[in-house]
Design an enzyme around this catalytic site. Structure first.
Site, short mmCIF file in Angstrom:
data_model
loop_
_atom_site.label_atom_id
_atom_site.label_comp_id
_atom_site.label_asym_id
_atom_site.label_seq_id
_atom_site.Cartn_x
_atom_site.Cartn_y
_atom_site.Cartn_z
N LYS A 1 2.16 2.78 2.50
CA LYS A 1 1.72 3.67 3.57
C LYS A 1 2.40 3.25 4.87
CE LYS A 1 -2.74 4.57 1.50
NZ LYS A 1 -4.17 4.39 1.52
N LYS B 207 0.82 -1.23 0.00
CA LYS B 207 0.00 0.00 0.00
C LYS B 207 0.85 1.27 0.00
CE LYS B 207 -4.38 0.19 1.60
NZ LYS B 207 -5.50 0.31 2.56
N1 CTP Z 1 -14.08 -0.27 4.34
C1 CTP Z 1 -15.41 0.09 4.12
N2 CTP Z 1 -15.79 1.41 4.18
C2 CTP Z 1 -14.87 2.36 4.45
C3 CTP Z 1 -13.50 2.01 4.67
C4 CTP Z 1 -13.16 0.67 4.61
O1 CTP Z 1 -16.26 -0.77 3.87
N3 CTP Z 1 -15.25 3.63 4.48
C5 CTP Z 1 -13.70 -1.68 4.25
C6 CTP Z 1 -12.77 -1.98 3.08
O2 CTP Z 1 -13.52 -2.20 1.89
C7 CTP Z 1 -12.05 -3.22 3.55
C8 CTP Z 1 -11.98 -3.04 5.09
O3 CTP Z 1 -12.95 -2.03 5.40
O4 CTP Z 1 -12.84 -4.35 3.27
C9 CTP Z 1 -10.60 -2.60 5.54
O5 CTP Z 1 -10.28 -1.45 4.79
P1 CTP Z 1 -8.95 -0.60 4.94
O6 CTP Z 1 -8.27 -0.50 3.63
O7 CTP Z 1 -8.18 -1.03 6.10
O8 CTP Z 1 -9.64 0.83 5.32
P2 CTP Z 1 -9.57 2.27 4.67
O9 CTP Z 1 -10.17 3.17 5.68
O10 CTP Z 1 -10.23 2.28 3.31
O11 CTP Z 1 -8.00 2.56 4.54
P3 CTP Z 1 -7.16 3.45 3.49
O12 CTP Z 1 -7.74 4.83 3.50
O13 CTP Z 1 -5.76 3.40 4.04
O14 CTP Z 1 -7.26 2.75 2.16
#
Ligand code: CTP
Length: 143
Positions: free
Chosen positions: A50, A48
């Protein structure tokens, strides 16, 4: 009686927020036993690109303590990328994924592979307006 016995989903789940909670609650509505794969720190940095705020073990403990999660385990890059490896480890009946993957070549192939194993994929909606990246940005502005 729920639709599935054992369900599985995986993700980073850094800075645990309500979008994560919505997803996990929707998973648990459909299965008796929910396993969450927590992507390891190497996945976050190398794939990622990050920096995780919370390390893998802290992220795992937070998830493991939730009422809607029956077991949270750290998973490797290989297990995150190849869902068959995850299935070999956890033997789930259903994989829950974000609906943004629906119809993609990768998931069509995984669906075919899962069919032979007797497992299904259910696609769940992403909660708009909140994400770990957005939270990090907002904190950056205010601190
Ligand atoms: N997820 C979700 N709704 C959100 C954020 C995350 O349904 N608003 C879901 C993602 O689809 C995934 C799980 O939560 O199945 C974990 O997501 P993750 O990538 O850890 O979270 P994000 O908040 O999207 O992180 P980033 O911004 O770093 O991509």
């Amino acid at each position: 009686m729920k639709k599935y016995k054992v369900g599985y989903t995986c993700g980073v789940f850094d800075l645990f927020h309500v979008g994560h909670l919505n997803l996990l609650e929707r998973c648990k509505e459909q299965c008796d036993y929910l396993i969450v794969g927590v992507c390891d720190d190497k996945y976050v940095t190398d794939i990622k690109h990050k920096e995780p705020v919370y390390g893998e073990e802290q992220r795992r403990r937070i998830l493991n303590a939730l009422k809607v999660v029956d077991k949270a385990e750290i998973v490797t890059i290989e297990e995150t990328d190849d869902k068959i490896l995850a299935w070999n480890k956890f033997k789930f009946d259903v994989l829950f994924s974000g609906d943004d993957w629906k119809g993609s070549e990768r998931y069509k192939k995984t669906e075919e592979q899962f069919e032979k194993l007797g497992a299904k994929i259910e696609y769940l909606p992403y909660t708009q307006g909140i994400s770990t990246s957005q939270i990090k940005k907002n904190l950056g502005k205010k601190s």
